[in-house]
Design an enzyme around this catalytic site. Structure first.
Site, PDB file in Angstrom:
ATOM      1  N   SER A  47       0.916  -1.351  -0.033  1.00 36.38           N
ATOM      2  CA  SER A  47      -0.021  -0.190   0.770  1.00 36.38           C
ATOM      3  C   SER A  47       0.573   1.103  -0.056  1.00 36.38           C
ATOM      4  O   SER A  47       0.507   2.000  -0.554  1.00 36.38           O
ATOM      5  CB  SER A  47      -1.097   0.067   1.295  1.00 36.38           C
ATOM      6  OG  SER A  47      -1.545  -0.849   1.313  1.00 36.38           O
ATOM      7  N   GLY A  98      -5.727   5.930  10.329  1.00 35.21           N
ATOM      8  CA  GLY A  98      -5.657   4.406  10.556  1.00 35.21           C
ATOM      9  C   GLY A  98      -7.158   3.617  10.476  1.00 35.21           C
ATOM     10  O   GLY A  98      -7.192   2.633  10.215  1.00 35.21           O
ATOM     11  N   GLU A 155     -23.108  13.810  11.508  1.00 33.81           N
ATOM     12  CA  GLU A 155     -21.734  13.564  12.883  1.00 33.81           C
ATOM     13  C   GLU A 155     -20.977  13.483  12.493  1.00 33.81           C
ATOM     14  O   GLU A 155     -20.025  13.947  13.676  1.00 33.81           O
ATOM     15  CB  GLU A 155     -23.389  13.433  14.222  1.00 33.81           C
ATOM     16  CG  GLU A 155     -24.399  13.168  14.530  1.00 33.81           C
ATOM     17  CD  GLU A 155     -25.688  13.651  13.627  1.00 33.81           C
ATOM     18  OE1 GLU A 155     -26.593  13.249  13.794  1.00 33.81           O
ATOM     19  OE2 GLU A 155     -25.370  12.531  12.087  1.00 33.81           O
ATOM     20  N   GLN A 177     -35.064   9.286  19.801  1.00 37.93           N
ATOM     21  CA  GLN A 177     -34.394  10.101  19.911  1.00 37.93           C
ATOM     22  C   GLN A 177     -33.890  10.381  21.287  1.00 37.93           C
ATOM     23  O   GLN A 177     -33.385  11.457  22.235  1.00 37.93           O
ATOM     24  CB  GLN A 177     -35.852  11.332  20.472  1.00 37.93           C
ATOM     25  CG  GLN A 177     -36.293  11.847  19.366  1.00 37.93           C
ATOM     26  CD  GLN A 177     -35.784  11.551  17.925  1.00 37.93           C
ATOM     27  OE1 GLN A 177     -35.231  13.411  17.364  1.00 37.93           O
ATOM     28  NE2 GLN A 177     -35.284  10.791  16.618  1.00 37.93           N
TER      29      GLN A 177
END
Length: 620
Positions: free
Chosen positions: A32, A115, A356, A417
């Site tokens: 990689s 990572g 989020e 919720q």
């Protein structure tokens, strides 16, 4: 400009050193690393601006390896830049070495831990946001991404945010090497598929041969000259490039090469080229201006106020006193009351909509640049970004999280919720702080205190208004608690946090009328919990009941039980928590149905006392 042959040789050197590092460690991801070697050789030699002697220099560019498993490449690059030695490189992944399997800020040139794939670009967008909107400095953010991680939704949250925000100082380098861990990636070498997706989010794109140093250099120059939005360089590369045994071969991922010596020879042998990285032309090392005294809002004892309101007004006051304060919202600022900050400090308020993961990632990126972020949403919705919170701790990041609408006490909205696992989740984060105030003055003080605390801090706030218990001059330390009812005749200690403190007080007052003394402790600091106060109360009363608006696993009750795990005498304990799945109901009905209202506390006190009498009666 460095001549092309030198750049090619440097790319080969980075491959050789990546192979050697992984071979010395007996593990790692050399293939990689080899695919992106030319991309990094050109970047560091020709375009990166960084003062390695002064990592805190405000003008430094930021290089983030989102594909953190390519750490052998990053460390080989650092060696070529002259900041680590060959001996240090060959201690890769060894005990005590800062050259970890995936990069972390143990190295001063690493901004954040990577990572966990799909996080580097969202964090990079946060760093770029700081440069464009707050620091107003010309540094650039370069993010190396692997093609496998482009399947992660968080990458596309970052793409949309950066494109919509026009972050021209951000460049994503997409290393499209076709192969993932177990086989081909979703789109393989179909660069056009990536181009269409990236451009749909408002990015400029440049497709290159990732092993042609001239094309790479031209792409970086175009990215630097682009002033109206971020750029993605989509590079076709070969995993394991340069070594026939592993080049574009499946089954070679995440392991050293079988014969490192032969691979090094095929790559042309060891080299010792050095990169003279350009230093930034502007900026310098400076301390962000200090703040003045925070003029916090105050609330009168006996009045009713919601802790979410107290947070919103307090963080606005912190923002007025501290110019480093920023607030991030997930399109719920009206509900969390972050809107108060937005109204007073619009230039330091950032909207991330229902994203989020990007919101938390941006908070991490902003703190890289020395800003103090508060990220606020519903407690329940923080679970979507939990991996980012976990990795923030690995990054040694200083971020403040605020979760409103906690527990069943929110009422009719129902369980989707309700934050009922948030304290357990945040307690499990390394070196975190978890705070759950019962009244507005406590919430305001803790909001200000979080800004001074290192690490991940979490403030849990409530939707409904509750009576103000404490005067405006009362102090609240992280790690503290408050004893609200106490006498020498106390027979049981009840420990609550948030809404359950009020339920415990109501139960204690009714029981006192019958001569049953109950000590009530407001454990507003759930982590770290106030162990000395709890041990003293247990020693004096012999019995402890915890009551929390949270699932029984991992919250306040477990925090209290942990206090006694290493003591010889264990008090008789009972834990009240939400055990059944809630449905829509009023707040009072919710507390009653969950078995955590004042009536349930009163019954628990009677029950724990009765349990001690009954065995004796049976034995008589």
């Amino acid at each position: 400009m460095t001549d092309r042959q030198q750049l090619k040789e440097l790319g080969q050197q980075l491959r050789v050193d990546a192979v050697r590092a992984a071979d010395a460690a007996g593990s790692g991801h050399p293939t990689s690393s080899m695919s992106a070697a030319d991309l990094m050789a050109v970047l560091a030699s020709e375009h990166l601006q960084y003062d390695f002697d002064s990592p805190e220099h405000s003008g430094n560019d930021h290089l983030i390896f989102s594909k953190g498993h390519a750490s052998p490449l990053l460390y080989s690059l650092y060696k070529a830049c002259g900041v680590i030695s060959d001996d240090e490189l060959l201690r890769y992944r060894r005990l005590g070495s800062p050259l970890e399997g995936h990069p972390t800020p143990r190295l001063p040139w690493v901004d954040v831990a990577t990572g966990s794939l799909g996080q580097g670009l969202p964090v990079g967008a946060g760093v770029a946001l700081a440069g464009a909107e707050l620091d107003r400095l010309p540094y650039r953010v370069w993010v190396l991404c692997g093609d496998s991680e482009l399947a992660e939704g968080s990458v596309w949250e970052a793409m949309e945010y950066a494109g919509q925000s026009g972050l021209a100082n951000l460049t994503a380098i997409l290393d499209v090497n076709r192969l993932g861990q177990r086989g081909p990636t979703r789109h393989g070498w179909d660069l056009d598929a990536y181009r269409r997706r990236v451009e749909a989010f408002g990015w400029h794109t440049i497709e290159v041969d990732g092993h042609d140093v001239a094309e790479i250099d031209s792409a970086y120059r175009r990215a630097r000259e682009t002033a109206d939005g971020p750029t993605a360089i989509i590079a076709r590369t070969v995993k394991g490039a340069g070594v026939g045994e592993v080049a574009d071969q499946e089954g070679a991922h995440g392991k050293p090469l079988a014969d490192a010596g032969r691979a090094v020879a095929e790559l042309g042998g060891r080299r010792d080229l050095r990169i003279e990285v350009a230093r930034p032309e502007s900026g310098g090392v400076y301390q962000r201006p200090g703040g003045s005294r925070v003029d916090l809002p105050t609330f009168a004892v006996g009045d009713k106020a919601a802790t979410r309101d107290a947070f919103g007004r307090a963080v606005s006051a912190v923002g007025a006193a501290r110019p480093d304060t920023v607030v991030l919202d997930g399109e719920v600022a009206d509900s969390t009351r972050a809107k108060f900050f937005a109204e007073q400090h619009p230039d330091r308020f950032f909207e991330f909509y229902i994203a989020e993961q990007q919101m938390i990632a941006a908070a991490v990126g902003l703190q890289v640049r020395g800003w103090t972020p508060y990220a606020a949403t519903f407690a329940a919705f923080l679970t979507r970004a939990y991996d980012f919170i976990r990795m923030a701790a690995v990054s040694r990041a200083d971020i403040n999280l605020v979760g409103s609408h906690a527990g069943v006490a929110i009422g009719e909205d129902g369980p989707s919720q309700m934050g009922l696992e948030d304290m357990a989740a945040l307690r499990a984060v390394h070196n975190s702080v978890v705070l759950h105030p019962a009244d507005a003055n406590c919430a305001a003080r803790l909001t200000a205190g979080m800004a001074e605390h290192d690490g991940v801090s979490y403030l849990r706030t409530m939707r409904g208004a509750t009576p103000v218990l404490y005067g405006p001059d009362e102090g609240f330390e992280i790690g503290g608690s408050k004893v609200l009812r106490s006498s020498t005749d106390d027979r049981v200690t009840v420990v609550g946090a948030g809404v359950t403190v009020h339920e415990a007080l109501a139960a204690a007052d009714r029981l006192a009328e019958e001569g049953i003394g109950v000590r009530v402790v407001d454990a507003y600091s759930v982590k770290p919990v106030d162990a000395p106060t709890l041990r003293a109360a247990a020693a004096e009363t012999g019995r402890v009941i915890t009551v929390e608006d949270h699932w029984p696993e991992g919250g306040l009750g477990d925090a209290v039980l942990d206090v006694f795990a290493d003591t010889r005498s264990m008090p008789r304990t009972m834990k009240l928590a939400v055990t059944g799945m809630p449905a829509s109901a009023t707040p009072a009905e919710q507390l009653r149905e969950a078995g955590i209202d004042s009536g349930a506390v009163e019954a628990a006190v009677r029950g724990i006392l009765r349990q001690e009498r009954e065995p004796a009666a049976a034995g008589g």
